[in-house]
Design an enzyme around this catalytic site. Structure first.
Site, PDB file in Angstrom:
ATOM      1  CE1 TYR A  60      -3.240  -2.774   0.016  1.00 36.49           C
ATOM      2  CE2 TYR A  60      -3.914  -2.137   2.207  1.00 36.49           C
ATOM      3  CZ  TYR A  60      -4.073  -2.933   1.092  1.00 36.49           C
ATOM      4  OH  TYR A  60      -5.071  -3.875   1.067  1.00 36.49           O
TER       5      TYR A  60
ATOM      6  CG  ASP B  27      -7.250  -4.217   3.883  1.00 41.12           C
ATOM      7  OD1 ASP B  27      -8.259  -4.185   4.597  1.00 41.12           O
ATOM      8  OD2 ASP B  27      -7.075  -3.454   2.908  1.00 41.12           O
TER       9      ASP B  27
ATOM     10  CG  ASP C 117      -2.462 -19.971  -0.645  1.00 38.04           C
ATOM     11  OD1 ASP C 117      -1.691 -19.837   0.320  1.00 38.04           O
ATOM     12  OD2 ASP C 117      -2.146 -20.588  -1.680  1.00 38.04           O
TER      13      ASP C 117
ATOM     14  CE  LYS D  78       0.870 -17.735  -2.691  1.00 38.26           C
ATOM     15  NZ  LYS D  78       0.053 -18.944  -2.554  1.00 38.26           N
TER      16      LYS D  78
ATOM     17  CG  ASP E  42     -12.766  -6.468   5.782  1.00 39.78           C
ATOM     18  OD1 ASP E  42     -12.316  -5.865   6.781  1.00 39.78           O
ATOM     19  OD2 ASP E  42     -13.394  -5.920   4.871  1.00 39.78           O
TER      20      ASP E  42
END
Ligand code: NAD
Length: 357
Positions: free
Chosen positions: A142, A244, A220, A188, A248
């Site tokens: 980001y 992020d 994942d 990852k 959620d």
């Protein structure tokens, strides 16, 4: 008598509605505790852009830095989505996080017993879930440079420095020491250099915390495990973008995104906000759930002001209100005795707080 200075950023959409309820509860608390609050309202987001041309005016940064803590609602809305990126509400929030050096984002996920059936998952999967997502907040993709978008291609850069990983890992291990002493670092590393780097540094930091069990998981798999068996997690440590998304996802374990708080800390002043956005689809209707924001005010008392007992009073009042069957519309189908508006639910919580001994 202590008087805490709270910078208040109501923001866009449902932001003002939910922050007003949190202030109502804080004022109720002040009436039964030996401290008081002063509030300074500051602009950020789309409303700040409309008034000043900047989604994060310098005055807001200065006001936050002068406060003991920042209480924030939410920003964003379709009407600002076509602006250049640096004028958009989200860029105001990203810049504020960077300006206040809020590198550690605590997102605890708690399942209220009364709302177990509000989750889309089976009761036995979520009963007793108690986890913390520790998201790195001021680095990664980001913020990484360079970034570019042309007609033909676009790219962002996912970059972490050693110090950035070290400090967020320490935060996670310290939290684990106060909890069940387990950290699961999510990355990852099978594909990304930056993730392998992250993993190596987390392992280095783990040496300082021999009591904490460290595991690693690919993102994942973590996304799948969160809905398969969320009880396996204590502290999930992860980067900005993975955190992020996973937080959620984790929020739905609780049944509604309107229930979960967050704390962003690291620098001199912390920022306390619900994990949800500005919910433009329900803004102005008086039906938003204020619990996530009220609960964020409780985290503010605990983290920033050291007022543990006062924070307990808020948490207990929320639980009591839910136990007695008061519900906002998003959770109305689950044990409602009375479906309340945003202000009614806030008033019930404030009332219980002011009756607490
Ligand atoms: P959102 O979280 O605003 O809403 C997702 C869904 O959850 C909507 O159906 C909404 O009605 C519901 N919801 C959210 N909060 C609720 C509450 N308190 N009570 C009841 N229902 C609630 O996410 P979105 O729709 O993807 O984004 C809307 C805007 O918010 C966008 O502009 C986005 O950029 C912004 N956003 C801001 C923040 C922030 O301020 N920290 C975070 C996420 C998204």
């Amino acid at each position: 008598m202590a008087k805490y200075k709270i910078a208040v950023i109501k923001g866009d959409g449902i932001g003002p509605e939910i922050v007003d309820e949190a202030i109502k509860v804080l004022d109720a608390l002040a009436s039964v505790c030996d401290f008081d609050f002063s509030y300074k309202e500051l602009l950020m987001g789309g409303n700040a852009y409309d008034i000043t041309g900047d989604p994060l005016p310098q005055e807001t940064i200065d006001g936050c830095l002068e406060a003991d803590a920042v209480l924030f609602g939410s920003i964003g809305g379709e009407q600002w989505d076509t602006l250049p990126r640096d004028k958009r509400p989200e860029s105001g929030l990203l810049r504020l996080r960077a300006a206040l050096d809020l590198y550690a984002n605590y997102r605890p996920v708690k399942v209220y017993d009364e709302l177990i059936d509000a989750s889309t998952l089976k009761r036995e999967v979520i009963e007793g879930v108690d986890l913390l997502v520790m998201r790195e907040l001021t680095g990664g993709i980001y913020f990484g440079q360079p970034r570019e978008r042309t007609e033909e291609k676009a790219f962002n850069t996912m970059v972490y420095t050693k110090d950035e990983v070290k400090r967020i890992a320490k935060e996670a291990f310290e939290s684990a020491m106060r909890r069940d002493k387990r950290v699961c670092s999510v990355d990852k590393a099978n594909v990304l250099e930056v993730s392998q780097f992250w993993r190596n540094i987390v392992e280095e930091v783990a040496q300082e915390y021999p009591e904490v069990t460290l595991t690693h998981m690919y993102v994942d798999n973590a996304a799948m495990q969160l809905v398969r068996n969320p009880k396996q997690f204590d502290v999930i440590l992860t980067s900005n973008i993975f955190g992020d998304i996973l937080s959620d996802e984790a929020s739905m374990l609780s049944g509604s995104i309107g229930l979960l708080p967050s704390a962003s800390v690291g620098g001199k002043v912390g920022l306390y906000e619900p994990i949800h956005g500005s919910a433009p689809d329900i803004a102005g209707q008086g039906i938003a759930n204020p619990i996530a924001t009220i609960s964020s005010a409780s985290m503010m008392l605990r983290f920033a002001l050291g007022e543990e007992k006062a924070a307990d009073k808020i948490d207990q009042a929320i639980e009591q209100v839910l136990r007695e069957g008061y519900r906002s519309k998003d959770i109305a189908d689950f044990g409602a005795k009375e479906v309340c508006s945003t202000t009614e639910l806030g008033s019930y919580i404030a009332e219980y707080v002011s009756k607490s001994s």
